[in-house]
Design an enzyme around this catalytic site. Structure first.
Site, PDB file in Angstrom:
ATOM      1  N   TYR A 356       0.857  -1.193   0.000  1.00 30.43           N
ATOM      2  CA  TYR A 356       0.000   0.000   0.000  1.00 30.43           C
ATOM      3  C   TYR A 356       0.892   1.243   0.000  1.00 30.43           C
ATOM      4  O   TYR A 356       1.755   1.394   0.848  1.00 30.43           O
ATOM      5  CB  TYR A 356      -0.889  -0.041   1.239  1.00 30.43           C
ATOM      6  CG  TYR A 356      -2.055   0.933   1.301  1.00 30.43           C
ATOM      7  CD1 TYR A 356      -2.167   2.021   0.439  1.00 30.43           C
ATOM      8  CD2 TYR A 356      -3.063   0.753   2.241  1.00 30.43           C
ATOM      9  CE1 TYR A 356      -3.246   2.889   0.513  1.00 30.43           C
ATOM     10  CE2 TYR A 356      -4.151   1.620   2.322  1.00 30.43           C
ATOM     11  CZ  TYR A 356      -4.236   2.691   1.463  1.00 30.43           C
ATOM     12  OH  TYR A 356      -5.291   3.570   1.535  1.00 30.43           O
ATOM     13  N   CYS A 357       0.675   2.127  -0.972  1.00 34.38           N
ATOM     14  CA  CYS A 357       1.360   3.413  -1.053  1.00 34.38           C
ATOM     15  C   CYS A 357       2.876   3.209  -1.071  1.00 34.38           C
ATOM     16  O   CYS A 357       3.392   2.473  -1.897  1.00 34.38           O
ATOM     17  CB  CYS A 357       0.906   4.309   0.100  1.00 34.38           C
ATOM     18  SG  CYS A 357       1.463   6.040  -0.028  1.00 34.38           S
ATOM     19  N   VAL A 358       3.614   3.832  -0.147  1.00 31.54           N
ATOM     20  CA  VAL A 358       5.069   3.749  -0.169  1.00 31.54           C
ATOM     21  C   VAL A 358       5.552   2.319   0.054  1.00 31.54           C
ATOM     22  O   VAL A 358       6.616   1.932  -0.446  1.00 31.54           O
ATOM     23  CB  VAL A 358       5.682   4.705   0.879  1.00 31.54           C
ATOM     24  CG1 VAL A 358       5.250   4.350   2.283  1.00 31.54           C
ATOM     25  CG2 VAL A 358       7.193   4.723   0.798  1.00 31.54           C
TER      26      VAL A 358
END
Length: 623
Positions: A356-358
């Site tokens: 998720y994301c980074v």
């Protein structure tokens, strides 16, 4: 009698009392004449003694706060303060648009026309419904903003001038795209801060409540402000409404593995059969993992467990001084460690993964390294929630990564970690009207009670970041976009080349995502050799991901994942109502639908299974 400089009234409460009495009388006259339903008994006008007493209460509260700040000065110097965050914003002042005389003359003419139209709209309208106005904005939706020509004109002029400044920024010549976007962002932030609803004397809604409560809203608002100043963070929700493991992050499970960087949580099965291939979720370490395990009706983790998936999740440790030397390599090694630990624990050759994301950005690097080392078979599939690898179109966060701001960020972390309150303030600024100024009005001016909202509770539960890694991330990925250049970056001694990834990939993007724009997420498809499925979800960075099927909200679009551009994908995509989660689990089962009994270590904490503690673990509670 005038107050001398040595009196116990350092902020002029006598003058405050006179001003409030005058304002009360003026408001009685003003609103009694123009508000709909005129003829009802106007609000009570409190006398000088009341306002003077209120002023002394406010004065005493502020004096106590200043004394507290003085006693905490040494500790404040070590941590985050609003002044430190303001230092990051100083570079914007010189970026404001120069005055265009032709545009200024046009704005002046429009202002005169606006004045004329507003005044004509009110002519002969006393006691009637307020007139319609040319510009609408939800900040000024309350009828009080249209009940008197002064306030109607005030907010209409503000909206007109805001349009003027943004237009001026858009039309300045000689700027490259990055400079123009930075200028547009700074201009928007400035105009949002100047809104008349942020000030007591220019907000009729606040004035009405002040008159109705005798100023008690201001006392409560000051209490809220002082509490936020003490903790260095804006409060969005009732801080006592949620307790981890009791009414939030409650999916049953155990911490089965722990390092200095993360805890690995395994969740207890809830079905008679489970998929043989387990799932390992890597949430972003910028936030707490339980964004994926909010209340039961919103929890992705619980829903995935109920679909017959053996779910593991990494709960990252909030950085402290011991993590000053942690870099990206450490997070990549942590992902590989989690993958290997789950494989060994359940005696399976491969796992499914989510980033998720980074953490998705990092998972891409992990997959590339495993591929280069001949170990790609450890990962059966990889799903990416709003994750970027190509940062050319990475959105508004790029406004925080010029050389001056990177230098300032480094100065904010002398102990080797970046205080999570800085990050919270940064992300709040990206949606200033909704996440800053709305709460300034509600919390500090209107003195309203805080709501109990699980998502906002999570949003305010900040984590610290290792500053060395954070600066490398902003410089190497966001600014210099090195991750998409084969072998430009290395980690754990291995060069990173995304084009080596042949693992089946599922890419989810949010159509309104302002943190990881859909166009930026889409660009990941350019660098993948293996099978890939791209899905565009309704809403943004959080709501676009956390969308339980039972909620019946939003929608998603499916198109040709081999399309040349996102626009081409959208043009041929079909819209589907509701959550995309069922589509994802069907995709996952399409890769491998073999099932097993949830026996042995599939049930964490069972007979003979040594575990560390119950979910949600201790790392998520570390501040």
């Amino acid at each position: 009698m005038a107050q001398d400089e040595n009196s116990d009234d350092p902020i002029g409460m006598g003058q405050f009392a006179k001003l409030m009495q005058f304002q009360a009388e003026a408001a009685r006259e003003m609103f009694g004449q123009f508000l709909p339903g005129a003829g009802a008994e106007p609000p009570k006008v409190h006398g000088m003694e009341h306002w003077l007493a209120l002023g002394h209460r406010v004065n005493a509260m502020w004096a106590d706060f200043l004394q507290h700040q003085a006693s905490e000065a040494q500790e404040q110097a070590r941590g985050f303060t609003p002044a430190q965050f303001a230092a990051l914003m100083q570079g914007w002042a010189g970026s404001m648009p120069k005055v265009d005389m032709d545009a200024q003359q046009k704005a002046w003419g429009e202002g005169l026309q606006l004045w004329d139209s507003v005044m004509k709209g009110f002519a002969g309208k006393q006691g009637e419904e307020p007139p319609e106005l040319p510009r609408k904005d939800r900040r000024f939706a309350d009828p009080a903003w249209r009940a008197h020509p002064a306030y109607a004109l005030l907010h209409q002029l503000y909206l007109m001038l805001s349009e003027y400044w943004v237009s001026t920024a858009d039309n300045i010549e000689g700027l490259d795209p990055a400079q123009r976007e930075s200028l547009r962002f700074a201009t928007r932030a400035m105009t949002e801060a100047m809104s008349p609803d942020h000030f007591l004397m220019t907000n009729p809604v606040v004035l009405e409540k002040t008159m109705a409560t005798g100023g008690e809203n201001l006392v409560k608002g000051l209490e809220n402000l002082i509490a936020d100043l003490k903790k260095g963070q804006l409060t969005h929700t009732d801080p006592d409404a949620f307790t981890l493991g009791e009414n939030i992050a409650t999916t049953p499970g155990k911490v089965v593995h722990q390092t200095d960087l993360y805890q690995l949580i395994q969740y207890s099965p809830s079905t008679g059969k489970v998929l043989e291939v387990p799932l390992v979720i890597f949430p972003p370490w910028i936030n707490r993992f339980y964004i994926l395990d909010l209340t039961a009706k919103k929890s992705f983790i619980k829903w995935a467990v109920d679909q017959g998936i053996t779910v593991f999740v990494a709960s990252w440790k909030s950085a402290d001084e011991s993590m000053a030397d942690v870099v990206w390599d450490d997070y990549i090694r942590a992902q590989m460690d989690a993958i290997d630990h789950v494989r060994a624990r359940l005696d399976v050759p491969a796992v499914h993964t989510i980033g998720y994301c980074v953490a998705g950005t990092t998972l891409a690097a992990t997959l590339a390294i495993l591929a280069r080392r001949g170990e790609a078979e450890k990962v059966k599939s990889a799903t990416f929630f709003t994750a970027q690898v190509d940062f050319e179109k990475s959105g508004e966060l790029k406004n925080f990564i010029d050389d001056q701001q990177l230098e300032t960020i480094a100065k904010l972390s002398p102990q080797g970690y970046l205080d999570g309150r800085y990050l919270a303030a940064t992300f709040n600024m990206l949606r200033g009207k909704d996440l800053i100024w709305n709460y300034v009005v509600n919390n500090y001016l209107l003195g309203e009670d805080y709501p109990a909202f699980d998502l906002l509770h999570w949003n305010g539960d900040v984590t610290n970041l290792p500053s060395k890694w954070h600066n490398d991330y902003l410089r190497d990925l966001y600014r210099d976009n090195k991750l998409v250049v084969p072998d430009a970056l290395s980690a754990d001694g291995t060069p990173i080349d995304l084009t080596r990834i042949e693992t089946p990939v599922y890419l989810q993007a949010g159509r309104e995502d302002h943190i990881a724009p859909a166009e930026s997420v889409w660009r990941f498809t350019r660098h993948l050799k293996g099978d890939k499925a791209f899905l565009l979800a309704g809403s943004g960075h959080i709501a676009g991901v956390v969308n339980h099927p039972d909620a019946g909200k939003y929608q998603y679009w499916l198109g040709d994942s081999e399309a040349d551009t996102l626009d081409a994908y959208i043009a041929g995509a079909k819209e589907h109502p509701g959550s995309w989660w069922p589509h994802w689990v069907d995709w996952l089962r399409g890769i491998d639908d073999a099932e097993v009994d949830p026996a042995g270590k599939r049930k964490p904490g069972g007979k003979g299974d040594e575990v560390i503690e119950d979910a949600p673990g201790s790392y998520v509670k570390t501040r």
